[in-house]
Design a protein around this motif. Structure first.
Motif, PDB file in Angstrom:
ATOM      1  N   PHE A 101      76.362  78.973  -6.374  1.00  0.00           N
ATOM      2  CA  PHE A 101      75.457  78.457  -7.408  1.00  0.00           C
ATOM      3  C   PHE A 101      74.133  79.203  -7.425  1.00  0.00           C
ATOM      4  O   PHE A 101      73.500  79.328  -8.458  1.00  0.00           O
ATOM      5  N   ASN A 102      73.701  79.709  -6.269  1.00  0.00           N
ATOM      6  CA  ASN A 102      72.417  80.391  -6.210  1.00  0.00           C
ATOM      7  C   ASN A 102      72.519  81.882  -6.506  1.00  0.00           C
ATOM      8  O   ASN A 102      71.538  82.608  -6.397  1.00  0.00           O
ATOM      9  N   GLY A 170      79.281  71.902  -6.302  1.00  0.00           N
ATOM     10  CA  GLY A 170      80.495  72.593  -5.887  1.00  0.00           C
ATOM     11  C   GLY A 170      80.821  72.331  -4.428  1.00  0.00           C
ATOM     12  O   GLY A 170      80.026  71.739  -3.689  1.00  0.00           O
ATOM     13  N   PRO A 171      82.009  72.783  -3.970  1.00  0.00           N
ATOM     14  CA  PRO A 171      82.445  72.495  -2.605  1.00  0.00           C
ATOM     15  C   PRO A 171      81.702  73.261  -1.524  1.00  0.00           C
ATOM     16  O   PRO A 171      81.784  72.896  -0.351  1.00  0.00           O
ATOM     17  N   THR A 181      81.093  67.519   4.475  1.00  0.00           N
ATOM     18  CA  THR A 181      81.384  67.902   3.099  1.00  0.00           C
ATOM     19  C   THR A 181      81.495  66.647   2.243  1.00  0.00           C
ATOM     20  O   THR A 181      81.910  65.592   2.723  1.00  0.00           O
ATOM     21  N   GLN A 182      81.122  66.783   0.974  1.00  0.00           N
ATOM     22  CA  GLN A 182      81.251  65.628   0.100  1.00  0.00           C
ATOM     23  C   GLN A 182      82.725  65.230  -0.013  1.00  0.00           C
ATOM     24  O   GLN A 182      83.603  66.083  -0.143  1.00  0.00           O
ATOM     25  N   TYR A 183      82.981  63.924   0.007  1.00  0.00           N
ATOM     26  CA  TYR A 183      84.349  63.395   0.049  1.00  0.00           C
ATOM     27  C   TYR A 183      85.215  63.936  -1.087  1.00  0.00           C
ATOM     28  O   TYR A 183      86.385  64.277  -0.868  1.00  0.00           O
ATOM     29  N   ILE A 187      89.412  66.035  -1.053  1.00  0.00           N
ATOM     30  CA  ILE A 187      90.715  65.538  -1.509  1.00  0.00           C
ATOM     31  C   ILE A 187      91.248  66.298  -2.711  1.00  0.00           C
ATOM     32  O   ILE A 187      92.285  65.961  -3.248  1.00  0.00           O
ATOM     33  N   GLY A 188      90.567  67.300  -3.187  1.00  0.00           N
ATOM     34  CA  GLY A 188      91.043  68.040  -4.346  1.00  0.00           C
ATOM     35  C   GLY A 188      89.871  68.534  -5.162  1.00  0.00           C
ATOM     36  O   GLY A 188      88.731  68.116  -4.973  1.00  0.00           O
ATOM     37  N   LYS A 189      90.129  69.425  -6.073  1.00  0.00           N
ATOM     38  CA  LYS A 189      89.065  70.028  -6.870  1.00  0.00           C
ATOM     39  C   LYS A 189      88.353  68.970  -7.697  1.00  0.00           C
ATOM     40  O   LYS A 189      88.923  68.356  -8.588  1.00  0.00           O
TER      41      LYS A 189
END
Length: 238
Positions: A101-102, A170-171, A181-183, A187-189
């Protein structure tokens, strides 16, 4: 001769005495007629206007909420799992960075100046709010893979209001001072759908971010998760 003369001399004097007495009586009667009794003061009671105070609603924990760290089973047959909410942190704002993103190309796509410094960005909530990070872990305890609950099924409940999570860009986003990491990216995109494989090592362990009132009392706030069609569980966050 001496007797009659004496009586004549006494008559004028007697008349004058009668006239004097009559004048005094008339004067006293006039005074008595014009005088009025002193007014007696009437005590008055001040009127106090009282407005009944309206009690403020008091936040209460979600009914049946579990304590942090407790496990809640769900599923049937070979498709079973265990959910756990184990931590909650309140932050006034947070600093994040993302290698993708940066990048200059990603920033051009946003169409706005991000005012980044060395790739770090400060995320601020709306006035009077704060960010709540809730950490969750879902483990497949059965023999088959299970469908992971969508992040939309995780809600923070406080004072009768439900708050939906706010996704990161984003991941690969890293947040200063926050591990994991965000949940939804576990578990998927984008967290729309995903599966969890059996075993502790395959657990979906991550956090979700909520924007909530800065005055929130975490002992009265709960994370409510609809785990499947038959199971909904809640955890007290403080």
């Amino acid at each position: 001769m001496s007797g009659p003369i004496h009586m004549q001399c006494m008559k004028p004097w007697y008349s004058l005495c009668l006239l004097g007495v009559a004048a005094v009586l008339v004067f006293c009667a006039g005074c008595a007629g014009t005088s009025s009794p002193a007014a007696t003061p009437v005590p008055t009671t001040p009127v106090v206007s009282e407005t009944a105070a309206t009690p403020s609603p008091t936040a209460t924990p979600y009914p049946g909420a579990l304590s942090l760290g407790a496990d809640a089973p769900f599923g049937t047959g070979g498709k079973t799992g265990s959910a756990r909410v184990y931590k909650a942190d309140l932050m006034a704002d947070y600093i994040w960075t993302s290698p993708s993103f940066n990048s200059p190309s990603e920033q051009r796509l946003t169409g706005e100046a991000l005012e980044t410094q060395k790739g770090y960005n400060t995320q601020k909530p709306s006035e009077g709010n704060a960010f709540l990070f809730v950490f969750v872990k879902l483990t497949d305890t059965g023999s088959d893979s299970i469908v992971a609950p969508s992040p939309a099924q995780f809600m923070v409940n406080y004072n009768g209001n439900n708050f939906q999570y706010r996704s990161l860009p984003g991941p690969d986003v890293s947040i200063g001072g926050v591990r994991g990491t965000q949940y939804d990216y576990r578990i998927g995109k984008g967290g729309v759908s995903g599966y969890i494989l059996p075993g502790e090592s395959n657990a979906a362990d991550g956090f979700l971010i909520y924007e909530v009132p800065a005055s929130i009392d975490l002992t009265k706030a709960s994370m409510v998760i609809t785990l499947d069609a038959q199971h909904t569980s809640a955890w007290q966050l403080g």
